[in-house]
Write a protein that holds these residues in place. Structure first.
Motif, PDB file in Angstrom:
ATOM      1  N   PRO A 281       0.825  -1.225   0.000  1.00 49.57           N
ATOM      2  CA  PRO A 281       0.000   0.000   0.000  1.00 49.57           C
ATOM      3  C   PRO A 281       0.850   1.263   0.000  1.00 49.57           C
ATOM      4  N   LEU A 282       1.981   1.220   0.707  1.00 46.58           N
ATOM      5  CA  LEU A 282       2.835   2.394   0.832  1.00 46.58           C
ATOM      6  C   LEU A 282       4.287   2.023   0.584  1.00 46.58           C
ATOM      7  N   TYR A 283       5.031   2.983   0.083  1.00 42.90           N
ATOM      8  CA  TYR A 283       6.480   2.805  -0.031  1.00 42.90           C
ATOM      9  C   TYR A 283       7.185   3.988   0.626  1.00 42.90           C
ATOM     10  N   LEU A 284       8.341   3.706   1.180  1.00 42.33           N
ATOM     11  CA  LEU A 284       9.206   4.770   1.670  1.00 42.33           C
ATOM     12  C   LEU A 284      10.551   4.660   0.969  1.00 42.33           C
ATOM     13  N   ILE A 285      11.176   5.803   0.740  1.00 43.05           N
ATOM     14  CA  ILE A 285      12.579   5.806   0.339  1.00 43.05           C
ATOM     15  C   ILE A 285      13.363   6.437   1.480  1.00 43.05           C
ATOM     16  N   VAL A 286      14.369   5.735   1.944  1.00 41.73           N
ATOM     17  CA  VAL A 286      15.201   6.282   3.013  1.00 41.73           C
ATOM     18  C   VAL A 286      16.630   6.423   2.495  1.00 41.73           C
ATOM     19  N   GLU A 287      17.229   7.549   2.814  1.00 45.46           N
ATOM     20  CA  GLU A 287      18.628   7.743   2.443  1.00 45.46           C
ATOM     21  C   GLU A 287      19.368   8.317   3.642  1.00 45.46           C
ATOM     22  N   VAL A 288      20.521   7.723   3.939  1.00 46.51           N
ATOM     23  CA  VAL A 288      21.313   8.184   5.083  1.00 46.51           C
ATOM     24  C   VAL A 288      22.701   8.605   4.612  1.00 46.51           C
ATOM     25  N   ALA A 289      23.318   9.460   5.422  1.00 44.80           N
ATOM     26  CA  ALA A 289      24.606  10.050   5.045  1.00 44.80           C
ATOM     27  C   ALA A 289      25.776   9.247   5.600  1.00 44.80           C
ATOM     28  N   HIS A 290      26.920   9.410   4.944  1.00 41.16           N
ATOM     29  CA  HIS A 290      28.176   8.896   5.488  1.00 41.16           C
ATOM     30  C   HIS A 290      28.418   9.482   6.862  1.00 41.16           C
ATOM     31  N   ASP A 291      29.098   8.726   7.706  1.00 36.64           N
ATOM     32  CA  ASP A 291      29.498   9.254   9.007  1.00 36.64           C
ATOM     33  C   ASP A 291      30.827   8.617   9.386  1.00 36.64           C
TER      34      ASP A 291
END
Lengths: 467, 467
Positions: A281-291
């Protein structure tokens, strides 16, 4: 020049004396302008491009003396007709005021002229390890002055706020040609009413922004990207909570798509099948940064793995290659795919408290289906801001039914604490809706302010609110 | 009641009818109020404490009808006389409007009444894993309404901004008793001029804040704290750059002290010798937050170790115990120690662009030495905001020379892009300085706005700017 009448000839001569030949265009050239997203009606026959603040101040005083209203132009990427003009208006283009004046790395600030594009500024900042904290699809054309005048949003507002929160100082030419200069570069400066806030998000109706001091943030680059399939909004909220609890400072994006929108883009791009995502029903896109010292791919994989085990996620595709990352973002960003779903389209930009999002989308879809079952609804947006972009497509004409459709979209918002313009502003397109759904007392105060700053109505007439 | 005259008796009766006995105090009780930092002259003889917004609206309308001006009271922790009153003023205390209305964890927002203290709110938020992102020494008394009215700053502004940036929505009672309600809870809501910004930092001169929706951030707790000895400002800037590049999202504090201030506190607290720090021109205190899967003690030790090797740092004391951490913070926070340096004291709160800080402090110290070599100067502050607290002590009287000393402190600021009030606001104490050193055009616009919102001058008269 043949279509410019006698009175206009005097104005053009006066303007030419201020800005020179390079700073003036007349109707034939205006007709050739790239109209950006096409929302703006460029009927004006005179366009003046001042080279600096002093020239602009004289231009504004000159137009005021000639009884001509002015319409400021940035990159023409607005979506609500904020740059549209009438035949007798004078367009004030900021294209020649495009200098990055100074980057102060010790204070993390930059001073820029209004005509600098977001891409131009971002490139310069990234080279210094800094970032504005604002990013938008229209980055190559959108100017800093326009971003300020319309209080731009975008994908990173949940972290860094809207453009408003990046503005430390401002220089503005007022309606009578005076220069209001408050080029503050300090985080802390409590010396009276914060007047600059009035100009930010004013659609250029209170003054023309010429220069700004902007607050910067250290540059963060993407380390890991994933596309997630989710059953319901509660699960999306739970996932967002987990992400923010441990990765808030590294979270670069958390975008949401309803099934219909994702299906539409997948249909337009058969190569997206390679992502192998199941229907949800739903989608998410997640993006995280280098650390530093953290393997963010592993960190994200762990977090998403636990969420899968706990039933918070239904499906999860972690990008392992650059091509996969691009496919994931294509799914979110190719909203042009909606055009294949019907010859006629309308789009809206609203916001709601996050917990209300799904109920609202369901209720709206039902209402639209009752109104006309042939209308298809596509929804995506910036999850943590509660900012939805709603696109409608149909094979039957929509524009003549715009007001009725708009009502279906806007009528539920006030009771839910929603907004009828999340990041696009009011301009011309949403002026009637603001009048209809807005708080009368707030509108009265807005009109008082507009009269205070521009008693003769010479700055961007017809936009935002009538006085 | 004996000192309250006949006209006042009618007003008191009318107010009592609105707020009840619990909501009314008269002069004997006002005399017993804790005056906080003592800057406020509480001469008013009537204090009214409405229980909700509706009562406050009626109180304001009632006072306006009786021709009485009103002075809002929060926690009385202001430092510029913003809550001082004249005999005929009516104090409007917000102490009874102290409910935390709702915490929305999904949207990371909270709705609160104006009389809630910062400590009360922070405790409730921390229990939910959230934080306001604002912290101040006066947290136990300072109220949210006061923090908004004066746009509070504090130690974490370099990360989260001032109070202004935490306010999403606001409810305000206007000068005529109308309620302006814009309890927006959305990050993105571009529907016209952002009027709430005018009330934030207005010293209560444009309206009385009754309620607000605040943006929250995930709670971060301290993991490692260090006290650093530094040779010069360039080295401090370099260290700040290294810290922000890799630890910006974890940086909780970066405080600066000039040698004289640190020496004064060490003199007052012999136990601080145990820290074993060598004498340096400048000191920094750095504190970083816990983070998933990172040993932040080791991370900080590595970074500081490299800085020592590179000569960026001269000395470094990393707190290994809670007691050591407390000693480090005592060094920064016990500004009362300055009282031992002279019977007479003055203090100032200014801000400058970070690269200008040391030059300014040197030039100021020289100027003060020429003015009166007996005046001792103590400087500390919030480094990344360029916010300096300057304390003067002398054995000769200072108050009668206040204006001349103030001039030495403020005269250099405009040319350097500095501010004569970083986080304390204007109130009564800095009104003359704002008039003297402020931009006339800006002051004229401020006066226009004050007249627009409060034509009769009934809201916190005598503060900020005269109209």
């Amino acid at each position: 020049m043949n279509s410019v009448n006698h009175a206009a000839r005097a104005l053009v001569a006066a303007l030419r004396a201020i800005v020179g030949d390079d700073g003036l265009r007349t109707d034939e050239q205006i007709a050739l302008l790239d109209r950006g997203y096409g929302a703006d009606n460029l009927a004006a026959r005179i366009m003046v491009s001042p080279g600096d603040t002093d020239q602009l101040a004289r231009v504004v005083a000159c137009c005021a003396a000639h009884g001509r209203a002015m319409v400021p132009h940035g990159g023409l990427t607005g979506l609500v007709g904020g740059a549209s003009s009438r035949e007798d208006d004078v367009i004030v283009s900021m294209r020649r005021m495009n200098r990055i004046v100074a980057i102060d790395t010790a204070s993390s600030t930059v001073t820029v002229e209004a005509g600098v594009t977001l891409a131009q500024l971002s490139d310069a900042l990234h080279a210094a390890g800094l970032d504005l904290g604002i990013d938008l699809a229209s980055r190559d054309s959108a100017t800093i002055g326009g971003l300020i005048a319309h209080n731009a949003g975008g994908i990173r507002a949940f972290r860094h706020g809207m453009m408003r929160e990046r503005v430390l100082g401002i220089e503005v030419v007022l309606a009578d040609g005076r220069v209001y200069r408050d080029l503050n570069a300090l985080t802390k400066n409590n010396t009276g009413y914060d007047l600059k806030q009035l100009f930010i998000g004013s659609d250029g109706t209170l003054g023309i922004v010429t220069r700004a001091v902007l607050k910067l943030t250290p540059l963060q680059t993407p380390a890991a990207t994933a596309l997630l399939g989710i059953e319901n909004l509660d699960a999306a909220i739970e996932l967002a909570h987990r992400l923010r609890t441990v990765h808030h400072g590294r979270l670069l994006a958390l975008e949401i798509m309803w099934h219909g929108y994702a299906a539409c883009v997948r249909q337009a791009h058969p190569e997206l099948a390679a992502l192998g995502l199941t229907d949800c029903p739903l989608y998410l896109i997640v993006e995280v940064a280098h650390d530093v010292a953290l393997d963010m791919n592993a960190q994200l994989e762990d977090l998403l793995g636990s969420a899968l085990e706990d039933g918070v996620l239904t499906d999860c595709v972690l990008a392992h290659t650059r091509a996969q990352r691009e496919k994931i973002w294509l799914l979110r960003e190719d909203s042009d795919a909606v055009a294949h779903q019907g010859a006629f389209q309308l789009s809206f930009d609203v916001a709601l408290p996050v917990p209300e999002l799904d109920c609202y989308v369901r209720a709206l879809s039902d209402a639209l289906a009752r109104f006309d079952p042939a209308i298809k609804v596509f929804v995506f947006g910036h999850f943590l801001d509660g900012n939805l972009h709603i696109m409608l497509a149909a094979d039957r004409e929509l524009a003549t039914r715009h007001e009725a459709i708009e009502h279906l979209i806007y009528e539920r918002l006030p009771a839910l604490g929603g907004s009828l313009s999340a990041e696009h502003g009011i301009g011309v397109e949403k002026k009637a809706a603001l009048r209809r759904y807005g708080d009368p007392q707030r509108l009265a105060l807005m009109a008082d302010l507009r009269r205070l700053f521009d008693a003769r109505g010479t700055l961007n007439p017809g936009k935002m609110i009538d006085v």
